[in-house]
Every structure is written in structure tokens, then in C-alpha cells.
Enzyme design. Structure first.
Site, PDB file in Angstrom:
ATOM      1  N   ASP A  30      89.569  34.280  47.030  1.00 40.20           N
ATOM      2  CA  ASP A  30      88.821  34.774  48.184  1.00 40.20           C
ATOM      3  C   ASP A  30      87.509  35.436  47.753  1.00 40.20           C
ATOM      4  OD1 ASP A  30      88.294  35.342  50.809  1.00 40.20           O
ATOM      5  OD2 ASP A  30      89.721  36.997  50.964  1.00 40.20           O
ATOM      6  N   HIS A  47      80.821  28.705  47.243  1.00 38.32           N
ATOM      7  CA  HIS A  47      81.915  27.741  47.018  1.00 38.32           C
ATOM      8  C   HIS A  47      81.681  26.943  45.727  1.00 38.32           C
ATOM      9  CE1 HIS A  47      83.761  28.848  50.699  1.00 38.32           C
ATOM     10  NE2 HIS A  47      82.883  28.277  51.497  1.00 38.32           N
ATOM     11  N   LEU A 141     100.448  22.132  31.718  1.00 42.53           N
ATOM     12  CA  LEU A 141     100.313  22.955  32.930  1.00 42.53           C
ATOM     13  C   LEU A 141     100.470  22.111  34.197  1.00 42.53           C
ATOM     14  CD1 LEU A 141      99.263  25.697  34.286  1.00 42.53           C
ATOM     15  CD2 LEU A 141      97.023  24.603  34.249  1.00 42.53           C
TER      16      LEU A 141
END
Ligand code: FPP
Length: 258
Positions: A30, A47, A141
Site C-alpha cells: 500500500d 505504481h 519460492l
């Protein structure tokens, strides 16, 4: 986390210790908009910068030996943002998969997507399928991208599947338990996150992993997502390692409370 610890995080011995590395870390990324506004820039720059922080975080989580990293990239509520911003976020996802998929694959990363895929554009659905397909056999991962994800929507879809199974006679209503629900969620074969991090100082879950977060520890950091660094990830994990997780019981740090 000390340098000594860093060197051994892949060591199973650390997992057996009561100061366990979290297997699954989930992040609510955020603050992109505020990061841009603070610099007098359009939100779109925030962004774009956010994608850079995302890349660095994936690579560092991999180095630390985290098994699952879930990133909240686009929520089912984000459609209510201005069309231009929605288009940009869709574009960034396309770009991320096109540019980064080969490197992720080379790094043995397995990509998984959670969220409602049917509402997405056909070309994005294909890219997501391609990313999952290409990396299905990877053993490093697990990068879980929550895209067009909303926990209530995920639970609705799971409950609908349960009802269909009951209607079709494959399942008895009396057999519906946590496992039956969990196995119909998008995260069916993904362990619950031990640690959920939210950046930007906001302290809420925003419809993220509501079912899976039942016993998660939360770390809220004041840093805006584009500024999130490997050190911030380690700080959050350190904070988590100091927590006393009791799961509703009476033990602390693996020892019985007298
Ligand atoms: C919140 O910032 C962030 C998001 C809406 C999603 C996170 C998106 C990225 C990191 C970039 C996209 C990456 C991919 C792979 C699609 P905000 O806009 O809510 O920030 P604000 O609260 O300061 O306005």
C-alpha cells in the site's frame, strides 16, 4: 535478523528452533499513490515504482528461504478506481509477466495466481495461465500473485462449489468442515500465512486472505510501498520472530505456561 542468522535461514535447524522463519509471508503493498503525490507526480509513477519494489522483494524473500510470498496486486474493489488507473495496473501486470517470467523461471520460482480470473481480459488470463504452466515444476519460492482478488469473493466461490458437491451427492452437509472449505479456496494447497505485512501505515486487512489469516501475525510498517526495502522485510520478520504465537492455547515459545 543478524547476519549469522541470514546465512542459515535455509537450514532446517532454524525451522526446528522455536524462532522459526515464517514459511509464508503475505504483503499488502500500500502507498503507491501517496508516494507519487508526495513528489508531485501522477499516481501512475507510484505504481511503476511499486513494481520495482515488488521485484526486489521477490528476490530477497527467495534469498531468505521464504517458501511462499503472496502479494496483493489488484483487489476486486480496485475496479472502482478511475479507468485510466485500472488500465495502468492491468498493463503493469502484462508487462511484469512478459518481462520477468523468464527470469523467475530461471530462478526456480513457481508462480501461482489467486483471485477471480473469469472477469479478466482474455489476454491477461492467457498470460496468467502461461506463467503458472511454465513454472509448475519449479521447487523454489512460490510467488503467489493475488490479482482481482477479494477474500469474500473467494469464500463465495468456495461455498458455491461446496453447495454443488452437496447437490450432486458427492458430499454430505454433515461432512462440511474447515478442511472441506479450505480445499475449495484459491489457496487450497498453500499453507496459511504466518506473517502479513501492510505498508503505508494503514492498519486493516481490506478483504485480503480473511479465512487464511485466522492465526497470522500482523506487522504494519509506516513505509510507503515504493520505498519498501530488503531491510524492511527483514525488520518485519524480526518483529514476527519475537511474537508469542499461542493459537488460542496456553503455551508460549513452545513451553507450557505453568
Ligand atoms: C496500493 O497503492 C497498491 C495497489 C493498488 C496495488 C499494488 C500494485 C503494485 C505494486 C504495482 C502493480 C504490480 C503488478 C504486478 C500488477 P495505492 O494506490 O492504494 O496507494 P495510496 O493508498 O497511497 O493511494
Amino acid at each position: 535478523m543478524t547476519t549469522g542468522q541470514k546465512a542459515v535461514v535455509r537450514d532446517e535447524a532454524l525451522r526446528d528452533d522455536d524462532r522459526r522463519m515464517p514459511r509464508h509471508v503475505a504483503i499488502i503493498m500500500d502507498g503507491n499513490g501517496r508516494w507519487a503525490a508526495a513528489r508531485g507526480l501522477d499516481r501512475t509513477f507510484g505504481h511503476k515504482k511499486g513494481v520495482e519494489a515488488l521485484r526486489t522483494t521477490v528476490s530477497h524473500a527467495d534469498k531468505l528461504g521464504i517458501e511462499f510470498l503472496t502479494l496483493f496486486s489488484f483487489s476486486s474493489e480496485n475496479w472502482s478506481r478511475p479507468q485510466t488507473e485500472v488500465r495502468q495496473l492491468m498493463g503493469l501486470l502484462r508487462l511484469f509477466i512478459r518481462r520477468d517470467l523468464a527470469d523467475l523461471h530461471k530462478a526456480n520460482v513457481r508462480v501461482r495466481i489467486i483471485g477471480a480470473r473469469d472477469d479478466l481480459a482474455g489476454d491477461i488470463r492467457s498470460l496468467l495461465d502461461e506463467a503458472e504452466e511454465l513454472t509448475r515444476g519449479n521447487t523454489g519460492l512460490n510467488l503467489v500473485v493475488a490479482f482481482n482478488y477479494g477474500a469474500r469473493n473467494e469464500i463465495e466461490r468456495a461455498v458455491r462449489r461446496l453447495a454443488e458437491d452437496v447437490e450432486a451427492g458427492r458430499l454430505k452437509a454433515a461432512d462440511i468442515d474447515s478442511a472441506a472449505i479450505g480445499s475449495r479456496l484459491d489457496t487450497a494447497d498453500i499453507p496459511d500465512p504466518e506473517l502479513i505485512i501492510r505498508t503505508s501505515g494503514e492498519q486493516r486487512l481490506s478483504n485480503f486472505l480473511l479465512w487464511q489469516a485466522a492465526y497470522s501475525e500482523f506487522v504494519f510498517l509506516p513505509v510507503l510501498w515504493p520505498d519498501f526495502s530488503p531491510e524492511d522485510l527483514e525488520r518485519a520478520i524480526d518483529d514476527y520472530l519475537g511474537r508469542d504465537r499461542r493459537f488460542g492455547g496456553l503455551t508460549t515459545k513452545g513451553r507450557a505456561v505453568p
